[in-house]
Design a protein around this motif. Structure first.
Motif, PDB file in Angstrom:
ATOM      1  N   UNK A 219      15.207  48.752  33.433  1.00  0.00           N
ATOM      2  CA  UNK A 219      13.992  48.223  32.835  1.00  0.00           C
ATOM      3  C   UNK A 219      14.279  47.129  31.797  1.00  0.00           C
ATOM      4  N   UNK A 220      13.881  45.913  32.124  1.00  0.00           N
ATOM      5  CA  UNK A 220      13.842  44.822  31.157  1.00  0.00           C
ATOM      6  C   UNK A 220      12.364  44.638  30.861  1.00  0.00           C
TER       7      UNK A 220
ATOM      8  N   UNK B 119       4.800  39.156  24.870  1.00  0.00           N
ATOM      9  CA  UNK B 119       5.096  37.887  25.519  1.00  0.00           C
ATOM     10  C   UNK B 119       6.556  37.478  25.505  1.00  0.00           C
ATOM     11  N   UNK B 120       7.433  38.297  24.967  1.00  0.00           N
ATOM     12  CA  UNK B 120       8.862  37.969  24.938  1.00  0.00           C
ATOM     13  C   UNK B 120       9.617  38.915  25.858  1.00  0.00           C
TER      14      UNK B 120
ATOM     15  N   UNK C  85      18.771  52.904  34.130  1.00  0.00           N
ATOM     16  CA  UNK C  85      18.421  53.920  33.145  1.00  0.00           C
ATOM     17  C   UNK C  85      18.496  53.448  31.706  1.00  0.00           C
ATOM     18  N   UNK C  86      19.038  52.257  31.478  1.00  0.00           N
ATOM     19  CA  UNK C  86      18.999  51.673  30.135  1.00  0.00           C
ATOM     20  C   UNK C  86      17.675  50.946  29.981  1.00  0.00           C
ATOM     21  N   UNK C  87      17.176  50.855  28.763  1.00  0.00           N
ATOM     22  CA  UNK C  87      15.934  50.131  28.491  1.00  0.00           C
ATOM     23  C   UNK C  87      16.216  49.008  27.501  1.00  0.00           C
ATOM     24  N   UNK C  88      15.833  47.795  27.876  1.00  0.00           N
ATOM     25  CA  UNK C  88      16.035  46.611  27.044  1.00  0.00           C
ATOM     26  C   UNK C  88      14.662  45.977  26.866  1.00  0.00           C
ATOM     27  N   UNK C  89      14.195  45.923  25.618  1.00  0.00           N
ATOM     28  CA  UNK C  89      12.800  45.599  25.337  1.00  0.00           C
ATOM     29  C   UNK C  89      12.685  44.418  24.378  1.00  0.00           C
ATOM     30  N   UNK C  90      11.865  43.434  24.740  1.00  0.00           N
ATOM     31  CA  UNK C  90      11.478  42.368  23.823  1.00  0.00           C
ATOM     32  C   UNK C  90      12.535  41.329  23.556  1.00  0.00           C
TER      33      UNK C  90
END
Length: 172
Positions: free
Chosen positions: A2-3, A8-9, A22-27
């Motif tokens: 998940x990216x 909006x970024x 399974x890693x989450x990278x947000x914003x």
């Protein structure tokens, strides 16, 4: 993997970097060339940016966050962040090492070739000078790292570049 965009970024991931399923990278997250984010990590750049340089790795289960209106998180090149570490609103300079389960709090700086021991907690605003090992809760100076230890830490970062390549290829 998940990216996730936020306000909006969308995260910027170099084409040679690897983010595990399974890693989450947000914003507002930037991941440099040959860097890796491992299984179960959360990098949440929702209220300030997270910038990770080249060949650095964020190992399994770690959390990287920021401090709203106060501190972004900057991780330099060839940095090792051990499993289950908490990195929050701080700076890890090139070749810094954060041990397993360690906590680095707001405004802290770990200089090049310095190490925070496994399980240690670096309290707000502390700075680990280059070549030093700190440990404990709260973390305090323990000793200077040997040249052999510094070389081993540097080799560890290179080893994670190769391991990430193997994971990426096996999942293609």
């Amino acid at each position: 993997m998940p990216l996730l965009p936020f306000m909006g970024t969308t995260p910027t991931i170099d084409s040679n970097a690897w983010v595990a399923p399974g890693a989450s990278v947000i914003g507002q997250v930037t991941l440099g060339p040959q860097s890796s984010v491992w299984y179960g990590c959360v990098l949440r750049g929702d209220v300030m940016p997270i910038v990770i340089g080249a060949r650095s790795n964020i190992q399994d289960g770690s959390v990287v966050h920021v401090t709203r209106k106060l501190a972004a998180t900057t991780i330099g090149d060839d940095v090792l962040v051990g499993h289950m570490a908490m990195i929050h609103g701080c700076t890890l300079m090139d070749r810094a090492f954060v041990g397993l389960g360690a906590i680095v709090m707001d405004g802290c700086v770990i200089e090049p070739d310095a190490m925070l021991a496994a399980g240690a907690m670096l309290t707000p605003g502390k700075r680990i000078p280059a070549g030093e090992l700190w440990g404990g809760r709260p973390a305090v100076f323990m000793r200077r790292l040997t040249e052999a230890e510094i070389a081993r830490n540097r080799a560890g970062a290179a080893g994670y570049v190769e391991l990430a390549r193997l994971h990426r290829e096996s999942q293609a």
